[in-house]
Design an enzyme around this catalytic site. Structure first.
Site, mmCIF file in Angstrom:
data_model
loop_
_atom_site.group_PDB
_atom_site.id
_atom_site.type_symbol
_atom_site.label_atom_id
_atom_site.label_comp_id
_atom_site.label_asym_id
_atom_site.label_seq_id
_atom_site.Cartn_x
_atom_site.Cartn_y
_atom_site.Cartn_z
ATOM 1 N N GLY A 97 0.850 -1.182 0.000
ATOM 2 C CA GLY A 97 0.000 0.000 0.000
ATOM 3 C C GLY A 97 0.881 1.227 0.000
ATOM 4 O O GLY A 97 2.093 1.123 0.203
ATOM 5 N N PRO A 98 0.273 2.385 -0.212
ATOM 6 C CA PRO A 98 1.063 3.624 -0.318
ATOM 7 C C PRO A 98 1.873 3.909 0.943
ATOM 8 O O PRO A 98 1.518 3.403 2.017
ATOM 9 C CB PRO A 98 -0.005 4.714 -0.512
ATOM 10 C CG PRO A 98 -1.278 4.013 -0.754
ATOM 11 C CD PRO A 98 -1.149 2.597 -0.341
ATOM 12 N N THR A 101 0.831 4.450 5.267
ATOM 13 C CA THR A 101 -0.464 3.883 5.633
ATOM 14 C C THR A 101 -0.381 2.982 6.859
ATOM 15 O O THR A 101 -1.397 2.493 7.326
ATOM 16 C CB THR A 101 -1.068 3.094 4.459
ATOM 17 O OG1 THR A 101 -0.062 2.281 3.880
ATOM 18 C CG2 THR A 101 -1.621 4.034 3.407
ATOM 19 N N THR A 104 4.661 -0.635 8.412
ATOM 20 C CA THR A 104 5.677 -0.930 9.419
ATOM 21 C C THR A 104 5.034 -1.055 10.794
ATOM 22 O O THR A 104 5.348 -1.957 11.577
ATOM 23 C CB THR A 104 6.745 0.188 9.420
ATOM 24 O OG1 THR A 104 7.214 0.359 8.085
ATOM 25 C CG2 THR A 104 7.904 -0.157 10.310
ATOM 26 N N GLU A 317 -8.539 32.564 -9.054
ATOM 27 C CA GLU A 317 -9.143 31.810 -7.955
ATOM 28 C C GLU A 317 -10.650 32.011 -7.901
ATOM 29 O O GLU A 317 -11.400 31.079 -7.608
ATOM 30 C CB GLU A 317 -8.512 32.195 -6.609
ATOM 31 C CG GLU A 317 -7.006 31.966 -6.515
ATOM 32 C CD GLU A 317 -6.583 30.551 -6.895
ATOM 33 O OE1 GLU A 317 -7.381 29.600 -6.690
ATOM 34 O OE2 GLU A 317 -5.466 30.400 -7.415
ATOM 35 N N HIS A 320 -12.312 29.608 -10.208
ATOM 36 C CA HIS A 320 -12.491 28.275 -9.631
ATOM 37 C C HIS A 320 -13.679 28.258 -8.679
ATOM 38 O O HIS A 320 -14.512 27.354 -8.707
ATOM 39 C CB HIS A 320 -11.250 27.853 -8.835
ATOM 40 C CG HIS A 320 -10.062 27.459 -9.665
ATOM 41 N ND1 HIS A 320 -10.145 26.516 -10.661
ATOM 42 C CD2 HIS A 320 -8.761 27.854 -9.614
ATOM 43 C CE1 HIS A 320 -8.922 26.351 -11.201
ATOM 44 N NE2 HIS A 320 -8.078 27.174 -10.594
HETATM 45 P P1 ADP Z 1 4.395 2.753 6.098
HETATM 46 O O1 ADP Z 1 5.327 1.711 6.662
HETATM 47 O O2 ADP Z 1 3.158 2.189 5.510
HETATM 48 O O3 ADP Z 1 5.066 3.711 5.157
HETATM 49 P P2 ADP Z 1 4.426 3.616 8.783
HETATM 50 O O4 ADP Z 1 3.948 2.419 9.489
HETATM 51 O O5 ADP Z 1 5.905 3.823 8.779
HETATM 52 O O6 ADP Z 1 3.890 3.631 7.304
HETATM 53 O O7 ADP Z 1 3.694 4.885 9.377
HETATM 54 C C1 ADP Z 1 4.374 6.043 9.800
HETATM 55 C C2 ADP Z 1 3.709 6.651 11.009
HETATM 56 O O8 ADP Z 1 2.424 7.152 10.676
HETATM 57 C C3 ADP Z 1 3.443 5.646 12.106
HETATM 58 O O9 ADP Z 1 4.536 5.541 12.961
HETATM 59 C C4 ADP Z 1 2.230 6.211 12.805
HETATM 60 O O10 ADP Z 1 2.586 7.217 13.715
HETATM 61 C C5 ADP Z 1 1.470 6.858 11.678
HETATM 62 N N1 ADP Z 1 0.477 5.938 11.116
HETATM 63 C C6 ADP Z 1 0.458 5.456 9.854
HETATM 64 N N2 ADP Z 1 -0.596 4.662 9.663
HETATM 65 C C7 ADP Z 1 -1.273 4.620 10.821
HETATM 66 C C8 ADP Z 1 -2.456 3.948 11.267
HETATM 67 N N3 ADP Z 1 -3.151 3.160 10.437
HETATM 68 N N4 ADP Z 1 -2.864 4.130 12.526
HETATM 69 C C9 ADP Z 1 -2.162 4.926 13.368
HETATM 70 N N5 ADP Z 1 -1.053 5.585 13.023
HETATM 71 C C10 ADP Z 1 -0.591 5.444 11.769
HETATM 72 ZN ZN ZN Z 2 -6.011 27.229 -10.858
HETATM 73 MG MG MG Z 3 7.364 1.811 6.486
#
Ligand code: ADP
Ligand code: ZN
Ligand code: MG
Length: 504
Positions: A97-98, A101, A104, A317, A320
């Site tokens: 996923g992006p 999200t 990790t 603006e 728009h």
């Molecule tokens: P990814 O690994 O998908 O790029 P991370 O897990 O590193 O994203 O997310 C970075 C930070 O953003 C996390 O440490 C947390 O603080 C916040 N975060 C991201 N997604 C969530 C979620 N679903 N719920 C709560 N906090 C989130």
């Molecule tokens: Zn514009």
């Molecule tokens: Mg990550």
């Protein structure tokens, strides 16, 4: 001392004595430095990462992913329960996923919820390693994990080694590392009690070899949160932060369509910073408002804009804003401003009231008109156009292209997708689609010009108000636009593609 043909005649004697020594010292120092770097090169011990304190409670808005991963947690905690039934839980789980999200975060939560040893390693770190070390590090990572099973091996940023081999810039080193990873994935048995988790931003980019059965054969999509999810995530990140009574997280969630968990964490933090700077005891709605703006549009950055430019901007603006009112609910306008922020000189913030994924063709055309209205206003008022609409034009082009090539919305091709990568599509067909795409955009532009000419008085009113106040919020705009009739097609709406972006 020797006579070097008088070469060093004028050099002080102490230099001649010390220079070789200094030189020697330098070499010794460099050797020592190299040795210092050695531990990175020679095998360092691999130990599980200290147990993370992240729990399910810290992860919000990704319920489907959580549910799927709960299975893994159960498997690690009660292996007998599954063995008795002859069930095999997949050993390779890929989170994709992006960025931002929570992939990790999810992996950490799985480890701590299941009580397994957690070995985490970012694949990009392998890639940086010297000859063959990426591969040997993977070998040892898995060996260690097996020894301390139950364990989770988490390989973050899998794209770094697992990118499809066709991609350029892929070298032998990465190849070796990838092969070793495949060997390890194939090598362990069901009784090993080791679960491998990987994270990647894009599934399509990964080497298909990684996704074969027995490897990362279970894929869990971690998508950006919907409005309810965003509210829950905001809940997590405002936990322990003092919120003023007027703060409504539902409202904040509604203002942040398209943002990820990481963005929302950022907003919660920025809001606290704003409150702190104003020496408030509580975080107020205004702080969230400011935080959203900062995160959404980049840091406030005042730029010098001449009076003439300001007039053009104001009309742009206003164009728009007026158009989005004329188009009804497709792109409700939240705020219009000519104060420059980040990249955009001015912007009109269109935020959907709710997440919508489905749109009629008419609504998409209406959106094009809103995007094009900035340029149309410049043309109507000044008779010429500026480069200030580049971003708008890009959006329109993308939208029109999707309409024709993906959504089958061109005349006479309502049932076929005409994606650019569809090889079955003949050159002639492609040309037709291109023409169709241009026709859609041109028509939307002409219509935008016509509507703004018709509502010129309203356009002037909004532009003047913008020149005066620089920023107009929704209520102010509504007051100015009140009598403008809603000319929307008001087609049956099923649902806004998410994240209506800023029109500049
Ligand atoms: P990814 O690994 O998908 O790029 P991370 O897990 O590193 O994203 O997310 C970075 C930070 O953003 C996390 O440490 C947390 O603080 C916040 N975060 C991201 N997604 C969530 C979620 N679903 N719920 C709560 N906090 C989130
Ligand atoms: Zn514009
Ligand atoms: Mg990550």
């Amino acid at each position: 001392m020797p006579d070097f043909g008088g070469l060093f005649k004028d050099t002080p004697e102490f230099l001649l004595t010390w220079l070789p020594l200094i030189f020697f010292g330098l070499i010794v120092y460099l050797l020592w430095r190299t040795l210092q770097l050695m531990p990175r090169i020679k095998p360092s011990s691999i130990e599980p990462n200290s147990a993370t304190s992240v729990t399910w409670n810290d992860v919000a808005g990704v319920n489907e992913a959580k549910e799927e991963l709960q299975e893994v947690v159960d498997f690690i905690r009660h292996p007998k329960r599954f063995e008795r039934l002859g069930a095999r839980v997949p050993k390779g789980i890929l989170l994709y996923g992006p960025p931002g999200t929570g992939k990790t975060l999810l992996a950490k939560a799985v480890a701590s919820e299941s009580g397994a040893a957690f070995y985490s390693q970012s694949a990009s770190a392998f890639v940086e390693m010297f000859a063959g070390l990426g591969a040997s590090r993977i070998r040892r990572l898995f060996a260690e994990a097996r020894k301390s099973a139950p364990a989770i091996v988490f390989i973050d940023e899998l794209d770094a080694v697992g990118a499809a081999r066709t991609g350029h810039g892929f070298n032998r080193e990465q190849d070796q590392t990838l092969n070793q990873l495949l060997v390890e994935l194939d090598g362990f048995s069901d009784r090993d009690q080791v679960v491998v988790m990987g994270a990647s931003n894009r599934l399509q980019d990964l080497d298909p070899a990684l996704l074969r059965p027995g490897r990362f054969d279970r894929q869990v999509h971690v998508s950006p949160p919907d409005v309810a999810g965003r509210e829950q995530i905001l809940g997590v990140h405002t936990r322990g932060k003092p919120l003023a009574a007027d703060v409504d997280l539902t409202w904040v969630a509604r203002q942040t369509a398209g943002l990820t968990g990481a963005d929302l964490a950022n907003i919660a933090n920025e809001a606290a910073i704003f409150a702190g700077r104003s020496e408030r005891q509580y975080i107020t709605t205004a702080d969230f408002d400011a935080a959203i703006e900062r995160v959404v549009t980049g840091l406030q950055q005042r730029r010098h804009v001449s009076e003439k430019e300001k007039r053009i901007l104001a009309y742009h603006e206003a164009g728009h804003a007026v158009m989005s009112y004329l188009m009804g609910d497709v792109m409700p306008v939240h705020k219009a401003t000519i104060v420059s922020r980040g990249q955009a000189l001015g912007y009109t913030l269109n935020l959907p009231g709710e997440d919508r994924y489905l749109h009629t063709k008419e609504e998409l055309v209406d959106m094009m008109k809103v995007f094009l209205a900035g340029r149309a206003a410049e043309f109507v008022v000044f008779g010429r156009v500026t480069n200030g609409a580049a971003n708008d034009l890009e959006r329109v082009t993308t939208l029109a292209r999707s309409m024709v090539f993906e959504y089958g919305m061109s005349e006479g091709a309502a049932s076929r997708t005409m994606r650019a990568d569809n090889y079955a599509l003949s050159e002639e067909s492609k040309k037709l689609r291109d023409l169709e795409q241009a026709r859609l955009t041109d028509e939307a532009y002409r219509e935008a010009v016509r509507l703004l000419q018709k509502h010129r008085a309203t356009l002037d009113r909004v532009a003047h108000a913008l020149l005066e106040k620089e920023t107009l919020v929704r209520e102010e705009l509504e007051a100015l636009l009140g009598e403008v009739g809603q000319e929307s097609h008001a087609a049956e709406t099923v649902g806004t593609p998410r994240a209506l972006p800023l029109a500049d």
